[in-house]
Motif scaffolding. Structure first.
Motif, PDB file in Angstrom:
ATOM      1  N   TYR A   1      26.995  37.863  58.298  1.00  0.00           N
ATOM      2  CA  TYR A   1      27.786  36.633  58.324  1.00  0.00           C
ATOM      3  C   TYR A   1      27.857  36.100  56.903  1.00  0.00           C
ATOM      4  O   TYR A   1      26.842  35.971  56.226  1.00  0.00           O
TER       5      TYR A   1
ATOM      6  N   LYS B   1      34.045  33.066  57.047  1.00  0.00           N
ATOM      7  CA  LYS B   1      34.628  33.085  58.381  1.00  0.00           C
ATOM      8  C   LYS B   1      33.646  32.397  59.318  1.00  0.00           C
ATOM      9  O   LYS B   1      32.476  32.262  59.014  1.00  0.00           O
ATOM     10  N   GLY B   2      34.120  31.993  60.464  1.00  0.00           N
ATOM     11  CA  GLY B   2      33.233  31.406  61.451  1.00  0.00           C
ATOM     12  C   GLY B   2      32.359  32.458  62.109  1.00  0.00           C
ATOM     13  O   GLY B   2      32.602  33.664  61.984  1.00  0.00           O
TER      14      GLY B   2
ATOM     15  N   ARG C   1      32.150  33.054  65.235  1.00  0.00           N
ATOM     16  CA  ARG C   1      32.961  33.756  66.233  1.00  0.00           C
ATOM     17  C   ARG C   1      33.739  34.903  65.595  1.00  0.00           C
ATOM     18  O   ARG C   1      33.787  36.011  66.132  1.00  0.00           O
ATOM     19  N   GLU C   2      34.365  34.650  64.461  1.00  0.00           N
ATOM     20  CA  GLU C   2      35.134  35.687  63.780  1.00  0.00           C
ATOM     21  C   GLU C   2      34.237  36.842  63.352  1.00  0.00           C
ATOM     22  O   GLU C   2      34.631  38.003  63.419  1.00  0.00           O
ATOM     23  N   ASN C   3      33.034  36.512  62.909  1.00  0.00           N
ATOM     24  CA  ASN C   3      32.070  37.546  62.526  1.00  0.00           C
ATOM     25  C   ASN C   3      31.737  38.434  63.726  1.00  0.00           C
ATOM     26  O   ASN C   3      31.758  39.663  63.633  1.00  0.00           O
TER      27      ASN C   3
ATOM     28  N   MET D   1      33.527  38.800  66.459  1.00  0.00           N
ATOM     29  CA  MET D   1      34.725  39.525  66.880  1.00  0.00           C
ATOM     30  C   MET D   1      34.973  40.745  66.000  1.00  0.00           C
ATOM     31  O   MET D   1      35.370  41.805  66.489  1.00  0.00           O
ATOM     32  N   GLU D   2      34.706  40.629  64.715  1.00  0.00           N
ATOM     33  CA  GLU D   2      34.853  41.776  63.810  1.00  0.00           C
ATOM     34  C   GLU D   2      33.848  42.875  64.166  1.00  0.00           C
ATOM     35  O   GLU D   2      34.181  44.064  64.177  1.00  0.00           O
TER      36      GLU D   2
ATOM     37  N   ASP E   1      35.013  44.552  67.321  1.00  0.00           N
ATOM     38  CA  ASP E   1      36.133  45.453  67.032  1.00  0.00           C
ATOM     39  C   ASP E   1      35.609  46.812  66.546  1.00  0.00           C
ATOM     40  O   ASP E   1      36.094  47.861  66.965  1.00  0.00           O
TER      41      ASP E   1
END
Length: 68
Positions: free
Chosen positions: A15, A19-20, A22-24, A26-27, A30
């Motif tokens: 992290y 980015k937030g 959540r974005e971390n 989500m990445e 993915d």
């Protein structure tokens, strides 16, 4: 080769406070989905472990709660 690259990426993700959270996550998810498409399964508990370890020390209370 692709699987190795994705595993290295996943295990080194941290992290970055840009980015937030959540974005971390989500990445990371993915990248895990890409591994799954290569028929490499990663256990749910290991995914949680990777996500928690990607967080900085100020999120330590989540780590303690999860391990309790």
């Amino acid at each position: 080769s692709m699987a190795s690259t994705l595993m290295k990426k996943l295990s080194s993700m941290k992290y970055d406070n840009i980015k937030g959270v959540r974005e971390n996550i989500m990445e990371m998810m993915d990248t895990i989905d890409k591994l799954k498409s290569l028929e490499i399964e990663i256990s749910e508990s290991f995914v949680v472990h990777l996500i928690l370890n990607s967080l900085p020390p100020e999120y330590g209370h989540f780590k303690i709660s999860y391990n309790a």
